[in-house]
Design an enzyme around this catalytic site. Sequence first.
Site, PDB file in Angstrom:
ATOM      1  CB  CYS A 274      -0.943   0.079   1.191  1.00  0.00           C
ATOM      2  SG  CYS A 274      -2.126  -1.257   1.257  1.00  0.00           S
TER       3      CYS A 274
ATOM      4  NE  ARG B 153       4.734   1.739  -0.105  1.00  0.00           N
ATOM      5  CZ  ARG B 153       5.781   1.493   0.663  1.00  0.00           C
ATOM      6  NH1 ARG B 153       6.990   1.734   0.201  1.00  0.00           N
ATOM      7  NH2 ARG B 153       5.643   1.007   1.876  1.00  0.00           N
TER       8      ARG B 153
ATOM      9  CD1 TRP C 286      -0.257  -6.315  -3.105  1.00  0.00           C
ATOM     10  CD2 TRP C 286      -0.575  -6.905  -0.969  1.00  0.00           C
ATOM     11  NE1 TRP C 286       0.026  -7.666  -2.984  1.00  0.00           N
ATOM     12  CE2 TRP C 286      -0.167  -8.045  -1.680  1.00  0.00           C
ATOM     13  CE3 TRP C 286      -0.829  -7.031   0.391  1.00  0.00           C
ATOM     14  CZ2 TRP C 286      -0.004  -9.294  -1.095  1.00  0.00           C
ATOM     15  CZ3 TRP C 286      -0.674  -8.282   0.981  1.00  0.00           C
ATOM     16  CH2 TRP C 286      -0.258  -9.387   0.238  1.00  0.00           C
TER      17      TRP C 286
ATOM     18  CG  ASN D 133       1.438   0.467   4.378  1.00  0.00           C
ATOM     19  OD1 ASN D 133       1.122  -0.711   4.313  1.00  0.00           O
ATOM     20  ND2 ASN D 133       2.679   0.892   4.227  1.00  0.00           N
ATOM     21  N   GLY D 134      -0.834  -1.149   6.463  1.00  0.00           N
ATOM     22  CA  GLY D 134      -0.551  -1.996   7.622  1.00  0.00           C
ATOM     23  C   GLY D 134      -1.721  -2.915   7.872  1.00  0.00           C
TER      24      GLY D 134
ATOM     25  CD  GLU E 277      16.931 -13.608  -7.395  1.00  0.00           C
ATOM     26  OE1 GLU E 277      16.375 -14.112  -6.407  1.00  0.00           O
ATOM     27  OE2 GLU E 277      16.585 -12.512  -7.862  1.00  0.00           O
TER      28      GLU E 277
ATOM     29  CE  LYS F 185      13.684 -11.700  -9.454  1.00  0.00           C
ATOM     30  NZ  LYS F 185      14.244 -11.075  -8.274  1.00  0.00           N
TER      31      LYS F 185
ATOM     32  CD  GLU G 276       9.251 -11.335  -8.142  1.00  0.00           C
ATOM     33  OE1 GLU G 276      10.413 -11.651  -8.488  1.00  0.00           O
ATOM     34  OE2 GLU G 276       9.025 -10.524  -7.245  1.00  0.00           O
TER      35      GLU G 276
ATOM     36  CG  HIS H 129      18.124 -38.268  -4.111  1.00  0.00           C
ATOM     37  ND1 HIS H 129      18.542 -39.529  -3.767  1.00  0.00           N
ATOM     38  CD2 HIS H 129      19.247 -37.570  -4.404  1.00  0.00           C
ATOM     39  CE1 HIS H 129      19.868 -39.588  -3.816  1.00  0.00           C
ATOM     40  NE2 HIS H 129      20.318 -38.410  -4.213  1.00  0.00           N
TER      41      HIS H 129
ATOM     42  CE  LYS I  80      11.371  -3.096  -5.255  1.00  0.00           C
ATOM     43  NZ  LYS I  80      12.071  -4.188  -5.952  1.00  0.00           N
TER      44      LYS I  80
HETATM   45  O1  M6R Z   1      12.623  -5.253   0.546  1.00  0.00           O
HETATM   46  P1  M6R Z   1      13.126  -6.627   0.795  1.00  0.00           P
HETATM   47  O2  M6R Z   1      14.479  -6.874   0.180  1.00  0.00           O
HETATM   48  O3  M6R Z   1      13.146  -6.987   2.263  1.00  0.00           O
HETATM   49  O4  M6R Z   1      12.103  -7.581   0.101  1.00  0.00           O
HETATM   50  C1  M6R Z   1      12.214  -8.968   0.216  1.00  0.00           C
HETATM   51  C2  M6R Z   1      11.328  -9.670  -0.796  1.00  0.00           C
HETATM   52  O5  M6R Z   1       9.994  -9.310  -0.611  1.00  0.00           O
HETATM   53  C3  M6R Z   1      11.733  -9.355  -2.236  1.00  0.00           C
HETATM   54  O6  M6R Z   1      13.074  -9.652  -2.466  1.00  0.00           O
HETATM   55  C4  M6R Z   1      10.867 -10.155  -3.218  1.00  0.00           C
HETATM   56  O7  M6R Z   1      11.144 -11.518  -3.103  1.00  0.00           O
HETATM   57  C5  M6R Z   1      11.084  -9.656  -4.642  1.00  0.00           C
HETATM   58  N1  M6R Z   1       9.817  -9.362  -5.244  1.00  0.00           N
HETATM   59  C6  M6R Z   1      11.765 -10.642  -5.515  1.00  0.00           C
HETATM   60  O8  M6R Z   1      11.972 -10.149  -6.796  1.00  0.00           O
END
Ligand code: M6R
Length: 606
Positions: free
Chosen positions: A2, A27, A75, A99-100, A479, A483, A486, A502, A601
Amino acid sequence: MCGIIGYIGYQNAADILLAGLSNLEYRGYDSAGISVMTNGCIQTIKSKGRLKCLADKIESYGKPQGACGIGHTRWATHGEPSDINSHPHYTDNVSIVHNGIIENYLELRKELSEKGYTFTTQTDTESVAKLLDCLYNGDPVQTLASAIQKIDGSYALGVLFKDHPDTIYAIRKDSPLLIALGENENFIASDMPAVLQYTKRYILLEQNEIAVVKQSSVSVFTSEGVPVIKEVHTANWDISKAQKDGFDTFMLKEIFEQPRALHDTISPRIKTGIPTFENDGIPADYFSKFNRIKIVACGTAMHAGMIGKNIIEQLARIPVEVDLASEFRYRNPILYPDDLVIVISQSGETADSLAALRLAKSQGIATLGVVNVTGSSISRETDHCIYTYAGPEIAVASTKAYSVQMAVMYLLAIHLAFIKQTVTAVQAKNLTSSLVTAAQLTRQMLTLDEAMEERAKDYVNAHSLFFIGRGLDYCMSLEGSLKLKEISYIHCEAYAAGELKHGTISLITELTPVVALATQEALIAKMISNIKEVHARGGSVFMLAKDGMPVDTSCCDHVATIPPVEDLFTPILTVIPLQLLAYHTSLLKGCDVDKPRNLAKSVTVE
Ligand code: M6R
């Protein structure tokens, strides 16, 4: 999670709020809304969907004419994305953006219902709007102070009271909020990119401080009503860094910014050829007292922690454990007085990482943050903080922030190895110089853009994909897979290549493409055997190898290579084609690269 914006000044508030929200949309983008003070009333317009839907609605209703207002991009947590659940939430007297998460919202609802309030939304936030209405005694600061006593949970709140048409009120606890200071105008915002085009000066609110924001003054009070003198900070990000700069998407721009970000993060920390953190305010002998390290983080930041574990253990021979913050905080972890807890976070606001940090601190354990956003909660609450210099990262998928988090892990590993005397000064200098070389070679990796676009064509129609690797390549597989899933919504799994047989190899068919990371010379023979195992089962294989390594390519359909750096430093280079692969797959599938569905984000809720 948010985004909040607020404006009081001399310009049209709706215009400023919409512009601010467009910079905060990363956000959350389930819905958006604004409230503006117009002729003694609070006018609220809100809409489900992207900001464009709100802008269209404002256009058709007629733009509110006022110079004081609040805005929100959501969000969704409590209640589906819908017009009614969108913020602001309001009564006749008060309007709020939040936000929260209000954890005791059901109790508040019950209590307020008994007093005659009715509830029309499924949100937790509506209970706060009605609570403020109920508590209001003509004095907004007192009202907010009373509300703080009754609310459990996390909140950043922007509030308008109808009786105070020239003021925005703000409070925060465990969710980010800052007050930005302009010329004859002031703002509240979740973070600086929302307001960088107007000002770089800002103040940060501590837990439960109450801000009274007027056109030409800002006052801050404790929750007991005591005035607080606040330090004014200046953001070192400029607006161009928070814009697309000619790129089609933020993600692509941020991928291409990596050589610069790595240079900015690494070079100020090298003195006489060896990493030091004295400019970060960390004494030269600080790390010598630690015998164990715990790295705690979420998502991509956790993957940077896994690289950290590998290289710190290899170079400095200090045991390192990596934990997901959401698990660490609830599993009663065993911590010893000579432990160092490192929290890695781009935003510095991730709720689970912040809670893990507080848990370590509550046990008297030393803490270190590796954080990108200056002044964020994690950076302020850790004993020491090493800032990464990625600049603002706007795309939801983390790219440049990950690279610079890895860079800090390398700097730390070499520094630790040197002070623990597991390497000599000459070896430490050679390692540092290899790190600098790897960082410079990232420029060359960007030329793989077109090749990765070609590879992406193989994956657009895939239902499932595997990323495999050993050692550091396994960390990179995690990673690469995160990516891709996501932003392209294709199911992917990352597997340690030696573990496939396995169980998981039963999933490999001719319809399951495999991305095989094979950059580790020390493990290449074993890796090739694993690649052959999947190739024999029909899976098409794209291999990412290292130039000059004797690789049997008969077991793969396509190969790309990284330059010949030592095994230890390949992740700095490997990550770029993986990011480009995810980017192009997402683009070819027609997904929203920068704002993938269901994500935000900055994850400021558990
Ligand atoms: O702001 P942060 O680095 O703490 O965020 C952690 C994760 O939420 C963040 O890395 C998330 O996995 C990304 N969307 C990955 O691309």
